[in-house]
Design a protein around this motif. Structure first.
Motif, PDB file in Angstrom:
ATOM      1  N   ILE A 147       0.798  -1.099   0.059  1.00  0.00           N
ATOM      2  CA  ILE A 147       0.244   0.267   0.198  1.00  0.00           C
ATOM      3  C   ILE A 147       0.310   1.568  -0.555  1.00  0.00           C
ATOM      4  O   ILE A 147       0.878   2.479  -0.875  1.00  0.00           O
ATOM      5  CB  ILE A 147      -0.886   0.145   1.076  1.00  0.00           C
ATOM      6  N   PRO A 148       2.008   1.543   0.458  1.00  0.00           N
ATOM      7  CA  PRO A 148       2.737   2.157   0.725  1.00  0.00           C
ATOM      8  C   PRO A 148       3.218   3.209  -0.955  1.00  0.00           C
ATOM      9  O   PRO A 148       3.756   4.749  -1.150  1.00  0.00           O
ATOM     10  CB  PRO A 148       3.974   1.938   1.594  1.00  0.00           C
ATOM     11  N   LYS A 149       3.141   2.254  -1.778  1.00  0.00           N
ATOM     12  CA  LYS A 149       3.633   2.622  -3.248  1.00  0.00           C
ATOM     13  C   LYS A 149       2.562   3.012  -3.550  1.00  0.00           C
ATOM     14  O   LYS A 149       2.670   3.540  -4.700  1.00  0.00           O
ATOM     15  CB  LYS A 149       4.597   1.256  -4.297  1.00  0.00           C
ATOM     16  N   LEU A 150       1.193   2.784  -3.729  1.00  0.00           N
ATOM     17  CA  LEU A 150       0.331   3.604  -4.008  1.00  0.00           C
ATOM     18  C   LEU A 150       0.223   4.807  -4.292  1.00  0.00           C
ATOM     19  O   LEU A 150       0.134   5.392  -3.336  1.00  0.00           O
ATOM     20  CB  LEU A 150      -1.256   2.677  -3.506  1.00  0.00           C
ATOM     21  N   ILE A 185      -3.967   9.384  -3.741  1.00  0.00           N
ATOM     22  CA  ILE A 185      -5.658   8.954  -3.727  1.00  0.00           C
ATOM     23  C   ILE A 185      -6.786   7.533  -3.181  1.00  0.00           C
ATOM     24  O   ILE A 185      -6.967   7.413  -2.041  1.00  0.00           O
ATOM     25  CB  ILE A 185      -5.819   9.330  -5.441  1.00  0.00           C
ATOM     26  N   VAL A 186      -5.442   6.544  -4.137  1.00  0.00           N
ATOM     27  CA  VAL A 186      -5.895   5.342  -2.918  1.00  0.00           C
ATOM     28  C   VAL A 186      -5.307   5.035  -1.691  1.00  0.00           C
ATOM     29  O   VAL A 186      -6.571   4.670  -0.675  1.00  0.00           O
ATOM     30  CB  VAL A 186      -5.167   4.064  -3.885  1.00  0.00           C
ATOM     31  N   ARG A 187      -4.547   5.944  -1.422  1.00  0.00           N
ATOM     32  CA  ARG A 187      -4.292   5.691  -0.192  1.00  0.00           C
ATOM     33  C   ARG A 187      -5.247   6.616   1.122  1.00  0.00           C
ATOM     34  O   ARG A 187      -5.748   5.668   2.043  1.00  0.00           O
ATOM     35  CB  ARG A 187      -2.738   6.376   0.754  1.00  0.00           C
ATOM     36  N   SER A 188      -5.220   7.336   0.628  1.00  0.00           N
ATOM     37  CA  SER A 188      -6.607   8.456   0.847  1.00  0.00           C
ATOM     38  C   SER A 188      -7.762   7.455   1.255  1.00  0.00           C
ATOM     39  O   SER A 188      -8.888   7.742   2.545  1.00  0.00           O
ATOM     40  CB  SER A 188      -6.753  10.284  -0.106  1.00  0.00           C
ATOM     41  N   ILE A 189      -7.662   7.155   0.102  1.00  0.00           N
ATOM     42  CA  ILE A 189      -9.326   6.060  -0.124  1.00  0.00           C
ATOM     43  C   ILE A 189      -9.769   5.174   1.294  1.00  0.00           C
ATOM     44  O   ILE A 189     -10.407   5.197   2.382  1.00  0.00           O
ATOM     45  CB  ILE A 189      -9.700   5.176  -1.198  1.00  0.00           C
ATOM     46  N   PHE A 190      -8.378   4.571   1.460  1.00  0.00           N
ATOM     47  CA  PHE A 190      -8.360   3.036   2.640  1.00  0.00           C
ATOM     48  C   PHE A 190      -8.179   3.978   3.827  1.00  0.00           C
ATOM     49  O   PHE A 190      -9.217   3.691   4.624  1.00  0.00           O
ATOM     50  CB  PHE A 190      -6.865   2.712   2.385  1.00  0.00           C
ATOM     51  N   ILE A 191      -7.660   5.419   3.788  1.00  0.00           N
ATOM     52  CA  ILE A 191      -8.281   6.609   5.465  1.00  0.00           C
ATOM     53  C   ILE A 191      -9.749   6.381   5.861  1.00  0.00           C
ATOM     54  O   ILE A 191      -9.973   6.263   6.717  1.00  0.00           O
ATOM     55  CB  ILE A 191      -7.093   7.361   5.083  1.00  0.00           C
ATOM     56  N   LEU A 192     -10.580   6.597   4.280  1.00  0.00           N
ATOM     57  CA  LEU A 192     -12.061   6.850   4.499  1.00  0.00           C
ATOM     58  C   LEU A 192     -12.643   5.434   5.142  1.00  0.00           C
ATOM     59  O   LEU A 192     -13.683   5.625   6.455  1.00  0.00           O
ATOM     60  CB  LEU A 192     -12.272   7.741   2.882  1.00  0.00           C
TER      61      LEU A 192
END
Length: 361
Positions: A316-319, A322-329
């Protein structure tokens, strides 16, 4: 008046200690079965400490109903006191390799609180070297916290009519009129899940049933993470599918699981569950589109994040951001009410949307 309130809180805390002590008998039996006599000693000390302190509190105090203020005090004390006794095995094993006694106690208490609150943070660097009965005890604390010691208290100590009003908030409304039966159903159903999936994993070659059961409890509660080496063993397609299912049943409310088992499938799909399914599939397609990962991998990680399990194998750190923000949400929203998942809980969103309609009317 204050003295009577304190005695009632202690009496009810004593009951919780006795329940915790009885549940620890299971890893003790596992220790005898596996001849792990070194782990039996701290587990026995912990079991006796829970039962002994619980007995003393019940003898010295009176068990009666608590008001809202006293109940809140009990919740706070329970989540402070139970992990305190539960930290004894961690102190005994010194899993953190700390020479300083104070630091060892601090780490042990942190580890114990992490288990009872199903947080899953751990300072233990090498779990493979620990006895399996101790690791099962570690996972069992998550199950106790996940099922909810507060709900345990409500189910066994209070009149049904005075707490059934909480049913809608807990996601157990209109299941039955007996909270004791509901609580026993909670333990039975999640226990069946663990046993059933352990047998499935055994069929696929995972013959260490104790280790598999600990992993499944960790998965359904969204607690302690397996080591990267341990997790790699589960990363082939049939097993990943079953991990996805166990994360899902841990993140939907208990009423969904209860109605599935009682064959009331139409009632199982509530507005909250529908909202959760929509979030899963909408989030999965967003991840699929933005990261170009496979559909299954997208669904797996969306459920993993929303269920607070936190398993990942796509780096995940390499994504992108925007994708990481979706995971946080997804982590912030969490799963359904009265589930093993953390987060805000989707039931609050359902209530919020309802309030908008009521406000407009």
């Amino acid at each position: 008046m204050q003295d009577k309130t304190n005695r009632r809180v202690l009496a009810n805390l004593g009951f919780l200690c006795q329940i915790a002590g009885l549940l620890i008998i299971l890893p003790i039996f596992i220790g005898f079965y596996l001849s792990e006599f070194e782990s039996i000693i701290p587990l026995l000390i912990t079991c006796v400490s829970f039962l002994g302190s619980g007995f003393l509190m019940n003898v010295l105090a009176e068990r009666k109903e608590l008001d809202l203020k006293s109940s809140c005090v009990l919740i706070l004390i329970a989540f402070l006191f139970l992990p305190l006794i539960g930290s004894i095995p961690y102190i005994y094993f010194n899993s953190f390799n700390d020479g300083d006694l104070i630091k060892r106690f601090t780490n042990a208490y942190f580890e114990s609180v992490s288990g009872y609150t199903t947080t899953g943070f751990s300072f233990v660097s090498d779990t493979d070297s620990l006895p399996k009965s101790f690791l099962f005890y570690r996972s069992l604390t998550e199950l106790i916290g996940g099922v909810g010691i507060v709900f345990m208290l409500l189910a066994f100590l209070y009149p049904n009519k005075s707490v059934m009003s909480l049913g809608e908030v807990l996601g157990i409304d209109d299941l039955c009129d007996d909270l004791k039966k509901i609580f026993l159903s909670v333990l039975l159903i999640y226990g069946i899940y663990v046993v059933a999936f352990s047998l499935i994993f055994y069929y696929f070659g995972f013959q260490d049933v104790i280790a598999t059961s600990s992993f499944l409890i960790d998965t359904i509660t969204g607690g302690y993470q397996p080591s990267p080496k341990q997790f790699q063993r589960y990363l082939f397609f049939p097993i990943k599918t079953f991990i996805l299912l166990i994360m899902f049943v841990g993140s939907v409310n208990f009423s969904f699981n209860y109605r599935i088992f009682t064959l009331k499938w139409k009632k199982a799909i509530t507005k909250e569950v529908l909202l959760y399914l929509c979030i899963i599939f909408f989030g999965a397609f967003l991840i699929l589109f933005l990261s170009e990962k496979e559909l299954f991998d997208s669904i797996f990680h969306v459920v993993s994040m929303s269920s607070s399990t936190g398993y990942d194998y796509i780096d995940i750190p390499k994504l992108n951001d925007i994708v990481r923000s979706i995971f946080i949400l997804l982590m912030m929203l969490g799963g359904c009410g009265f589930s093993m998942a953390g987060g805000i809980k989707l039931y609050r969103l359902v209530i919020f949307f309802k309030s908008i309609g009521i406000g407009i009317k």
